[in-house]
Each structure stands twice: as structure tokens, then as C-alpha cells.
Design an enzyme around this catalytic site. Structure first.
Site, short mmCIF file in Angstrom:
data_model
loop_
_atom_site.label_atom_id
_atom_site.label_comp_id
_atom_site.label_asym_id
_atom_site.label_seq_id
_atom_site.Cartn_x
_atom_site.Cartn_y
_atom_site.Cartn_z
N SER A 66 7.64 0.97 -4.49
CA SER A 66 6.56 1.32 -3.15
C SER A 66 7.22 2.62 -2.72
O SER A 66 8.25 2.84 -2.60
CB SER A 66 6.83 0.12 -2.10
OG SER A 66 6.38 -0.96 -2.76
N SER A 94 8.81 -13.38 -6.25
CA SER A 94 7.61 -14.46 -6.23
C SER A 94 7.79 -15.50 -5.61
O SER A 94 9.06 -15.88 -5.34
CB SER A 94 7.16 -14.51 -7.48
OG SER A 94 8.18 -15.29 -8.33
N GLU A 111 15.54 -7.90 3.35
CA GLU A 111 14.27 -7.44 3.15
C GLU A 111 13.18 -8.43 3.59
O GLU A 111 12.07 -8.42 3.84
CB GLU A 111 14.02 -6.80 1.90
CG GLU A 111 12.83 -6.23 1.47
CD GLU A 111 12.71 -5.97 0.01
OE1 GLU A 111 13.33 -6.58 -0.91
OE2 GLU A 111 11.50 -5.23 -0.36
N SER A 126 12.89 -3.29 -9.68
CA SER A 126 12.11 -3.81 -10.73
C SER A 126 11.96 -2.93 -11.82
O SER A 126 11.75 -1.90 -11.57
CB SER A 126 10.80 -4.28 -10.09
OG SER A 126 10.79 -5.26 -8.87
C1 LIG Z 1 3.26 -5.02 -3.37
C2 LIG Z 1 4.53 -5.06 -3.99
C3 LIG Z 1 5.46 -4.11 -3.62
C4 LIG Z 1 6.52 -3.87 -4.74
N1 LIG Z 1 7.43 -2.95 -4.35
C5 LIG Z 1 8.78 -2.94 -4.99
C6 LIG Z 1 9.58 -2.01 -4.79
O1 LIG Z 1 9.59 -1.23 -3.76
N2 LIG Z 1 10.76 -2.02 -5.43
C7 LIG Z 1 10.94 -2.66 -6.47
O2 LIG Z 1 11.92 -2.67 -7.22
N3 LIG Z 1 10.14 -3.70 -6.83
C8 LIG Z 1 8.86 -3.78 -6.25
N4 LIG Z 1 7.92 -4.92 -6.19
C9 LIG Z 1 8.24 -5.60 -7.60
C10 LIG Z 1 8.61 -6.94 -7.27
O3 LIG Z 1 9.64 -7.28 -6.89
C11 LIG Z 1 8.18 -8.06 -8.81
O4 LIG Z 1 6.95 -7.80 -8.92
C12 LIG Z 1 8.68 -9.32 -8.38
O5 LIG Z 1 10.19 -9.48 -8.51
C13 LIG Z 1 8.10 -10.34 -9.45
O6 LIG Z 1 8.61 -9.61 -10.71
P1 LIG Z 1 7.46 -9.41 -12.17
O7 LIG Z 1 6.26 -8.56 -11.56
O8 LIG Z 1 8.14 -8.60 -13.09
O9 LIG Z 1 7.07 -10.54 -12.54
P2 LIG Z 1 7.79 -11.45 -13.50
O10 LIG Z 1 9.11 -11.78 -13.31
O11 LIG Z 1 7.26 -11.16 -14.81
O12 LIG Z 1 6.90 -12.85 -13.23
C14 LIG Z 1 5.70 -13.27 -13.40
C15 LIG Z 1 5.26 -14.74 -12.99
O13 LIG Z 1 6.27 -15.60 -13.59
C16 LIG Z 1 6.96 -16.50 -12.63
N5 LIG Z 1 8.36 -16.65 -13.21
C17 LIG Z 1 9.10 -15.78 -13.51
N6 LIG Z 1 10.20 -16.33 -14.03
C18 LIG Z 1 10.16 -17.69 -13.63
C19 LIG Z 1 11.06 -18.87 -13.71
N7 LIG Z 1 12.14 -18.96 -14.04
N8 LIG Z 1 10.36 -19.91 -13.17
C20 LIG Z 1 9.28 -19.98 -12.78
N9 LIG Z 1 8.52 -19.22 -12.78
C21 LIG Z 1 8.83 -17.77 -13.10
C22 LIG Z 1 6.94 -15.53 -11.26
O14 LIG Z 1 7.28 -16.24 -10.23
C23 LIG Z 1 5.80 -14.93 -11.50
O15 LIG Z 1 4.61 -15.85 -10.82
C24 LIG Z 1 6.89 -4.85 -5.64
C25 LIG Z 1 6.00 -5.80 -5.97
C26 LIG Z 1 4.58 -5.81 -5.19
C27 LIG Z 1 3.47 -6.87 -5.65
#
Ligand SMILES: Cc1cc2nc3c(=O)[nH]c(=O)nc-3n(C[C@H](O)[C@H](O)[C@H](O)COP(=O)(O)OP(=O)(O)OC[C@H]3O[C@@H](n4cnc5c(N)ncnc54)[C@H](O)[C@@H]3O)c2cc1C
Length: 385
Positions: A161, A369, A244, A129
Site C-alpha cells: 500500500s 486473511s 496494525e 507480502s
Molecule cells: C487492501 C490490501 C492492502 C494490503 N497492503 C499490504 C501492504 O501494505 N504490505 C504488505 O506487505 N501486504 C499488503 N497486503 C497483502 C496482504 O497482507 C495479503 O494479501 C494477505 O496476507 C493474504 O496473502 P495472499 O494475498 O498472498 O493470499 P494467500 O496467502 O495466497 O491466500 C489465498 C487464500 O487462501 C487462504 N489460505 C491460505 N493459507 C491457508 C491455510 N493454511 N489455511 C486456510 N486457508 C488458507 C487465505 O485465507 C486466502 O483466502 C494488502 C492486501 C490488501 C487486500
């Protein structure tokens, strides 16, 4: 389909419970607290598992495992999560880093990386990410520019993480631009000690040592660091995410806490309103549903079919269960007596419920998500029509 885990797996469950009782303090709630003793517990517990051949038991013997069934590996996963994951960050190496290197790594990468994971000696982090690329991961901008016989990587990852404690990073970067954004992505296996990597922790309610930002500034990598084929990392990422997404048996902790509630409350259980007890019973059935969906994916994976939508169906059920059961447990914990002989047990239950609630808040975002899981599932259903 028959999902009976078998005698060996049932015996293993008993062995693991004994080991947890012997090696993990009863108040342990995970490795990533402010108390360094908790991380030390996880590290020594991993070595204890590895000494008994239990850490990577479903891996083939040539890679340091004991060739056990995926059902036995599933039991390990369940028992670990039910006891607040005493393997700490190691579960990532065991669940998906190792298996991915087995499938896509060169013989040299397998020799270098698999034995230390099987011995519980290394921690990996996942650099996928980015600040503007989470759900839309393929839009990531961390770039690997050609440089002689290798590349120079610059960019930023976020929510990584365990990056502060990791020895290695499973890094996804862009090596070229294709017609589709999924093309031109490459996976690199990079040591976190390399010059050009800076980690900045993000304090969060899921533990002070969990989430991080990772910055790459002209990090030098070569062909030897590439996992799989240059420019074709996206296929591997899909596989990684499927592994995963079934890797954490969240239902096992929900079930253990829900089942503990009547005994911890003792006579006070009768004071819990019938409506709340009804929700408690419903949560137990939802635990069963999530477990069966997980078993379905494990069964498909063991037959060699790794489909992202099957993992998505499980993730939707289990992450929703995590949050719903946490709400029910918080309400039930309010009925737990504070000033009685059973105080230690009640205190432990309350702290475990609180920890479960905090962790569950992130469940519907981590590893993709819940909205994205629903999209994956809907797309697969429409394509199947
Ligand atoms: C506890 C935790 C551990 C993590 N560990 C890692 C890790 O080790 N390595 C790593 O690489 N990442 C990690 N992540 C990141 C995680 O994979 C991302 O947070 C996740 O993929 C969502 O991306 P974002 O946070 O950029 O949210 P966004 O992509 O910005 O999304 C924000 C909101 O908008 C919604 N949304 C986005 N696009 C759409 C769509 N097209 N249609 C409908 N809804 C949509 C999403 O569902 C979400 O509710 C971790 C996250 C958490 C919370």
C-alpha cells in the site's frame, strides 16, 4: 472490565469533529483517488493535526507526542476512519511504524524517524507480502546477501500500500536460513528513493494509488538500516501485525453510515422493508460488538500484553461487519430519493456507501486473511485447554 473512554477522550472527540468539518471537504472519500486534491487534503490535514499535537498524541513527549492515554488515541482512530481517514497513508506511521521504532530502534533511528512521523511529514509503506508469500509470510524469498559491512537485497514485494507516495519502506528480508523458516528474517528501514527500488502500481477498485508491486535489485543496506536484531525480525513482525490489526477502526465508519441512513432517507425510511430494517439494527449491534473487542485489545496493549489472538478476534468481527454492513447499506441506499431538495446529501450518502462497499471487499484479506485470523484464534484456544 471498564471501557469508559473518559472525559478527556470525549472532549477530544468534539475537537476532532470540529477540525474535520473545518479542514476536510464534505465530499472527501479518502486520499487515494485520481484527484490529486484528495492527497493534498490528507497532507494538509496531517499538518493541522500535528500543529495541535493531535497526530501522535499518545506517543511520549520525548518522541514528539503529548503522552495522552491510549483511549484518546483510540478516539482519534475512530474519528478518522468514520470520516474516511483524512490522514491518508500517515495512519501507518502513527499506529505501528513509530511505536515499533520506539520499542526496537536505536537512539539514532528514533531521532531520525520519529519526529518526521509526529509532524506528519513522511509516508511509510510495509514491504512484507510477496507473490508466493502472503498468509505464509515466513516463507518469503526476498534475500539480503552479505556484502562487506552490509547486505545487498534483491527480490519482489506485492500489494504494498502507498508505495508510490512513500518516503520509507519497513522491509522484511531473509538474511540467513535457520531450522525454522521464521528464523533468519531481518527488518530493514530503507528510503524509497534508494537506487535499486522500482515501484509498479496495480490499479484496483479500492483506489488507483493504493496497491503496488515493489522490486529490489541489489539494494545496498548496512547495519545502521537494521531494526532490532539481525535474523530476529519475526518477533517484531508479530508485534507490528497486532498493532496494525487494531489500527483501523472500521466499525466507526460502519456505525456513522448506518446511523445516518434514517435521516438521509427521511420519509422514505418507512418504505424500507421491516426485514431490511431488522438487518440494519443487527448491524448496529455488531458495530458495538466490534468496538468492545477493539477496546479489549487496546486495554491489553496498554498493559503491555500484545497477543496476536486477541487482535485476531477483533479483526474477524470487524472485517465481517465491514462487508455485512456494506451489503445492508447498499440495499438501503436504493430507497434514497434522487430528485428532491436533499439531493446533495443523498448523493453524498450514496457515494460514501459505494466507497465503503468497494473497500470492504478487501477487508477480509488485508493485514492477514480472515481464514488465517480464525486459525490463529483456534490455535490459541486449543493451547489454552
Ligand atoms: C487492501 C490490501 C492492502 C494490503 N497492503 C499490504 C501492504 O501494505 N504490505 C504488505 O506487505 N501486504 C499488503 N497486503 C497483502 C496482504 O497482507 C495479503 O494479501 C494477505 O496476507 C493474504 O496473502 P495472499 O494475498 O498472498 O493470499 P494467500 O496467502 O495466497 O491466500 C489465498 C487464500 O487462501 C487462504 N489460505 C491460505 N493459507 C491457508 C491455510 N493454511 N489455511 C486456510 N486457508 C488458507 C487465505 O485465507 C486466502 O483466502 C494488502 C492486501 C490488501 C487486500
Amino acid at each position: 472490565m471498564d471501557f469508559t473512554v473518559g472525559e478527556a477522550a470525549t472532549g477530544l472527540r468534539g475537537e476532532l469533529r470540529q477540525l474535520v468539518t473545518a479542514e476536510v471537504p464534505p465530499d472527501f472519500l479518502g486520499a487515494f483517488t485520481d484527484d490529486p486534491a484528495d492527497l493534498a487534503v490528507a497532507q494538509s490535514f496531517c499538518r493541522a493535526l500535528a500543529d495541535r499535537g493531535l497526530l501522535c498524541l499518545a506517543w511520549p513527549e520525548e518522541f514528539g507526542g503529548r503522552g495522552a492515554s491510549v483511549w484518546e488515541q483510540t478516539v482519534v482512530r475512530e474519528e478518522m476512519w468514520a470520516h474516511h481517514e483524512p490522514r491518508g497513508a500517515q495512519y501507518m506511521g502513527v499506529n505501528w511504524v513509530g511505536p515499533t521504532i520506539m520499542r526496537h530502534g536505536t537512539a539514532e533511528q528514533q531521532r531520525e524517524h520519529l519526529p518526521p512521523i509526529a509532524k506528519g511529514e513522511v509516508i511509510w509503506c510495509q514491504g512484507f507480502s510477496e507473490p508466493d508469500s502472503g498468509s505464509d509470510l515466513a516463507s518469503l524469498r526476498t534475500a539480503a546477501r552479505p556484502d562487506g559491512d552490509g547486505w545487498r537485497i534483491s527480490g519482489q514485494k506485492i500489494w504494498t500500500s502507498y508505495a508510490t507516495m512513500a518516503d520509507w519502506c519497513f522491509l522484511l528480508a531473509r538474511t540467513s536460513r535457520g531450522e525454522r523458516k521464521q528464523q533468519g528474517l531481518t527488518i530493514f528501514l530503507v528510503p524509497m528513493s534508494a537506487p535499486g527500488i522500482v515501484v509498479r502500481p496495480i490499479r484496483a477498485m479500492i483506489g488507483p494509488h493504493h496497491l503496488n508491486e515493489v522490486f529490489f535489485d541489489d539494494l545496498r543496506v548496512t547495519e545502521a538500516d537494521v531494526l532490532g536484531t539481525v535474523g530476529e525480525g519475526w518477533q517484531v513482525v508479530q508485534e507490528v501485525l497486532s498493532f496494525e490489526r487494531v489500527g483501523i477502526a472500521r466499525y466507526a465508519r460502519c456505525e456513522r453510515l448506518l446511523q445516518a441512513a434514517p435521516a438521509v432517507l427521511g420519509e422514505r425510511w418507512g418504505e424500507v422493508p421491516a426485514q431490511l430494517r431488522g438487518r440494519w439494527a443487527r448491524m448496529l449491534t455488531h458495530c458495538r460488538r466490534a468496538r468492545l473487542l477493539a477496546y479489549r485489545v487496546v486495554s491489553l496493549q496498554s498493559a503491555g500484553t500484545v497477543r496476536p489472538n486477541d487482535a485476531a478476534a477483533y479483526r474477524i468481527a470487524v472485517t465481517q461487519l465491514d462487508q455485512d454492513s456494506a451489503e445492508v447499506l447498499v440495499e438501503i441506499a436504493a430507497y434514497a430519493p434522487l430528485q428532491e431538495e436533499s439531493q446533495a446529501e443523498v448523493g453524498r450518502f450514496r457515494r460514501a456507501v459505494q466507497d465503503h462497499w468497494r473497500y470492504s471487499q478487501a477487508a477480509t484479506v488485508a493485514s492477514g486473511s480472515i481464514e488465517m485470523q480464525r486459525i490463529l484464534l483456534a490455535r490459541a484456544a486449543l493451547e489454552a485447554r
